[in-house]
Scaffold this active site. Structure first.
Site, PDB file in Angstrom:
ATOM      1  N   GLY B 152       0.817  -1.203   0.000  1.00  0.00           N
ATOM      2  CA  GLY B 152       0.000   0.000   0.000  1.00  0.00           C
ATOM      3  C   GLY B 152       0.856   1.260   0.000  1.00  0.00           C
ATOM      4  N   CYS B 153       0.278   2.346  -0.450  1.00  0.00           N
ATOM      5  CA  CYS B 153       1.016   3.608  -0.597  1.00  0.00           C
ATOM      6  C   CYS B 153       1.432   4.174   0.757  1.00  0.00           C
ATOM      7  CB  CYS B 153       0.203   4.609  -1.401  1.00  0.00           C
ATOM      8  SG  CYS B 153      -1.484   4.856  -0.822  1.00  0.00           S
ATOM      9  N   TYR B 154       0.482   4.319   1.678  1.00  0.00           N
ATOM     10  CA  TYR B 154       0.838   4.813   3.011  1.00  0.00           C
ATOM     11  C   TYR B 154       1.857   3.899   3.669  1.00  0.00           C
ATOM     12  CZ  TYR B 154      -2.962   8.318   3.476  1.00  0.00           C
ATOM     13  OH  TYR B 154      -3.785   9.399   3.361  1.00  0.00           O
ATOM     14  N   VAL B 155       1.673   2.590   3.439  1.00  0.00           N
ATOM     15  CA  VAL B 155       2.552   1.608   4.073  1.00  0.00           C
ATOM     16  C   VAL B 155       3.993   1.799   3.610  1.00  0.00           C
ATOM     17  CG1 VAL B 155       2.868  -0.838   4.528  1.00  0.00           C
ATOM     18  CG2 VAL B 155       0.571   0.040   4.002  1.00  0.00           C
ATOM     19  N   THR B 156       4.149   2.010   2.307  1.00  0.00           N
ATOM     20  CA  THR B 156       5.490   2.156   1.755  1.00  0.00           C
ATOM     21  C   THR B 156       6.218   3.340   2.374  1.00  0.00           C
ATOM     22  OG1 THR B 156       4.797   1.147  -0.319  1.00  0.00           O
ATOM     23  CG2 THR B 156       6.776   2.511  -0.389  1.00  0.00           C
TER      24      THR B 156
END
Lengths: 349, 349, 349, 349
Positions: B152-156
């Protein structure tokens, strides 16, 4: 018109000054009799601000305490830090009421002022006269005062979001982390790479980590509320928008309180204070919901997994964070209804 | 051209899909042979995306695993959650390599998936085959894999900013607070009040407090790095801009480390990994500095007053947060240089 | 790498210069060997542009024609007007190829230059050597040239939208009205009230009515196409966005031509020229559809009620309007495929 | 409060309706007694508009003419086109004054309405009762009227910029070209790809070329001013901002008039009408200079080279282009000072 309180604005060409002009134009008991700018004295204010065409047609005045005294009863000083420290004493000596929007009279501790502002502090004698005008926290002291130090924009959003919980002992004072975000107008009208459109649009940035001069002011108010020294982590970010501040605040909850408890506590604390609106459960305010108005809107989330509360607090930095709260303080000083001239609806969309 | 790896993109009319098209257009070893959209099959892709005029002229294909197999060697599934869980197994069974950009194969714990995604989880047998493609953390597992679950984007943005410190034991795992901000493209192309221009411009808002579906994914990676269960406070905000994520992260420092120590640690951790750039002391990245590129830029501040470190991490959510990392994972899967097709300069300003 | 053409960029810290760096980074036959800035010589280019971290690590060079000659074969001069007029002759004398992105060598009529630019014109001897590089109009002259004057941004969007119709005699040359709109990056990186975020956001303004220095350049090309003197009404506006120009053009149609006729005419005129894309009937391009790319997209509407054609033409002002067209001209000069290093997809969204 | 005029607003959840709520909140002689929405009846208005928290706390009413009659004296209908055509007659029959903000009663020619609006026109009997409320042009007819058709937003900016010159015979009526630009709020609150943030930000687009439904309305007023049929070329563009319209207008000057002549003419025409402000020579208004206010600001440039005048006219589309002018018309209808409730300063920045 002759019965109105006469107001002068020093620093009329800055965003704080021009917002005072906008707001005071609809105040029923105040008349702005002098708009002052040391840098642009003698030129029409409409030259730099054509939106005032046909509204204010006079030339800008120079800074002269005696002449101000003849024209005005109260002076708003909306100058950069380091200027009001010298000017406000002269205005007070001339018999004027003063509301200072700069940071020069906020910190009673002059060493702290020098450390964070890198400027010479104000004379201690005058500093002690200044009442710190966080309207909803220190309103009792503001009533009847004649010299107000108006709070910082980040500070207003932040402390209104934390004081009730700290005072009630519901959050651990050592756990507070403040992640704050501001629109660009907070940086003023000065042109620099830091306010350049092409550099800021489609961009989000952090700045002054742990170094912002509002930190000691925040901790001053929070410590007072907690009854002990509070030290915080405070980060400021720049949002690609003109107006608005959001302060997202984190703290460890004590006593197992839930969001509904916080909502009750804050509604009770701010009862009778129309400019703070506490949202219901699962609702958090956006900055646009207070745009152009004097409101501070607050919402809560409590996470049982981590035991932390998240407080969201928003203001319009130029209104509740500057000119609006200054007028609110004037209303309190004069014993008027604190909403006079400020009873308008946020502009949406 | 015949020697290139043939790629198909399912979900080509979403922002993730169209970004894959943009990036793969300059990949030297890959050719996109099929652009697929169940909702728009049979219409030219330029109808919805005129910027592709003269670049891609074909009609959109429908989703058909056997036909995809004939045209392609690898499939990117850039679909909403709940679709790839069914589709990826069929594609794998057809003998295709699959890189899934949805969230359907990220959480190995199916109960967790159901709790946060409110959808039926994927078949356990296929779930276990999925390699979680956080390129700089699990690159060794990605090499040679044939089924990748793209993060996921936030996760990255978040885990690249925390993993080295957690792994080294330099921060207290129980103290982590993550204040994340995203541009609007993260919400996809679907029209709603939540993506309406007039509602978002000149506005900053918080959403899904403690409820974002990326929380269990973040905690999964952080727990792995810490060697113990990590629970975090995670807040998401929407910034009035199209692309970009900043994650501002707070944690209590252990062992008295300074910002310079963190910089050294991270530079060492990411050595040889060109897409993570660690900034020098007193420098923090802005989202625009990675705009349109696959970089993740990281900066640090340590506050001695509070004993906390603040980590700032930025990515372009559609590139490193989605399509770019997917291609980086493809490069790793194929044993190629991980920068192939991704060696471009951020667009500035 | 040793076989690549070596390029130097003068004015590397301006937006035109930094865009040349971005684009040339993926040019297969060119290597940038010197980035030059008279104002910042000796400092790392990453100081002003951190997005180049790990991409370009050298210090900025000072302007020294002999040293440039040792390092480079071709020089891009991306300086403000009034500088290249002096510098380009020295670079040419040193045996370098020169592509000038300033306006100093665009107007062959020195009186016109003085009138519109309010600066001293370039030496006539050098002025006459300059080939005006509107790639799709004067490509034949660009091939093999060694000194190119690169067109203005507004000029490029405008003349590509008018030349085919004028040359064909389909529009009345005395009827042309050009209503042009630009993003803020066209004003460069200099900080001023005119580029201040708070002044431009949520704002749309007109400027330099009938006074823009691109007027004589536009009329020079249009007159050449019409075979007679063309005088135009030209208005420029500032759009609250960073990149993009739209030129909306009005003219009286001759011979009863319809939109479909114009589409055919333009497609024929631009056949084989990949960077001009003519849209179909009832379709008009938006600036975002060429964002970050070298395309110029054009659309038409003919109104039978008034007998006028409306032409919509869009470019990215920093690419097709500056750095991209400069590289396209370099490709033509060198006899290369004109798309080398420019074959990327517009960034959308 | 009992002596105030009671107003109802139909369409309160649209942008026009909510702007009426904002503006009427500070009108000294009007009280909003019913906010009506057929789609959201029974829910609190703060559900869709939390910025009204503590300001308006009632539930939304359903549309019921008899009930409205009991609560109100005047009704503002801020509905989409095709609804007021049916509703206004019922409200009028119930004895209410009506101010319609939709386009349903603007065109007296029903065939024209059907052609441009693609909807069934209103009943001719009621259509003829509607007074077209362009306050500064038809103010005399508005005084004392009980049914007003409020003008379109583009129309207002445009005709205020052209009527005086046309009426004086200073411009050639056959030469008029109008290049108009609007912020996104003009498209209303409905969610679509056309109002999607990621599609509009960093984008500028043209739409509805020669097809906008405001064309016949503009030509109706211009023809009336010119005393002959006027046909115009009219182009609309979308600007990445929320509020504001600029109309840039071109026409051939007759009689050699200069900009100063136009300024004098317009100042004379608009004398005593406080909401039109004519700028001095070489000054042109920006949309932000009227933001949030009821002003229409106008500036001129005359080009001797081409013999054309360029007129720049700006308004806030939701105020002077909709809700503000509706209130101005109410003031005129009631015989009040036309500035009542509208005397505020534009919000800047």
């Amino acid at each position: 018109m002759t019965n109105k309180l006469r107001a002068a604005i020093v620093g009329s060409t800055g965003y704080g000054g021009v917002e005072l002009i906008r707001l005071l134009a609809s105040h029923p008991l105040v008349e702005v009799t002098s708009v002052i700018s040391s840098s642009s004295a003698g030129t029409p204010i409409t030259e730099g601000y054509p939106h005032l065409t046909n509204i204010r047609t006079e030339l800008l005045d120079d800074v002269n305490p005696q002449e101000i005294r003849e024209k005005a009863d109260v002076v708003f000083t909306a100058t950069p830090a380091g200027i009001a420290s010298k000017l406000a004493p002269q205005l007070l000596d001339a018999g004027l009421k003063v509301i200072d929007l700069s940071g020069d009279f906020r910190l009673q501790d002059t060493a702290l002022y020098e450390e964070w502002y890198k400027k010479e502090p104000a004379d201690k004698a005058y500093l002690e006269q200044a009442v710190y005008g966080m309207s909803e926290v220190y309103g009792d002291k503001v009533r009847g005062a004649s010299f107000i130090s108006n709070p910082g924009c980040y500070v207003t959003a932040t402390v209104l979001g934390l004081v009730p919980a700290l005072q009630a002992g519901w959050i651990d004072p050592s756990s507070i982390i403040i992640d704050a975000k501001s629109g660009v107008s907070g940086a003023g009208r000065g042109a620099s790479l830091g306010t350049h459109y092409s550099e800021l649009n489609e961009n989000f940035k952090a700045y002054k980590l742990n170094k912002h001069q509002h930190i000691p002011e925040i901790e001053m108010v929070l410590s007072d509320a907690a009854g002990r020294e509070v030290v915080t982590t405070f980060t400021t970010h720049l949002v690609p928008m003109t107006r608005g501040i959001m302060s997202t605040m984190y703290a460890t909850v004590q006593g197992g309180r839930k969001a509904a408890d916080f909502i009750d506590l804050y509604r009770s604390y701010y009862e009778g204070r129309p400019f703070v609106r506490v949202r219901g459960e699962g609702k958090w305010p956006m900055t646009k919901e207070v745009w152009g108005s004097n409101y501070c809107d607050i919402g809560f989330a409590v996470d049982e997994r981590t035991g932390r509360v998240t407080v969201i607090s928003v203001i319009d930095n130029l209104v509740k964070g500057a000119a609006g709260q200054a007028i609110q303080n004037l209303n309190l000083m004069m014993g008027w209804d604190e909403t006079l001239g400020l009873q308008f609806v946020p502009v949406y969309p």
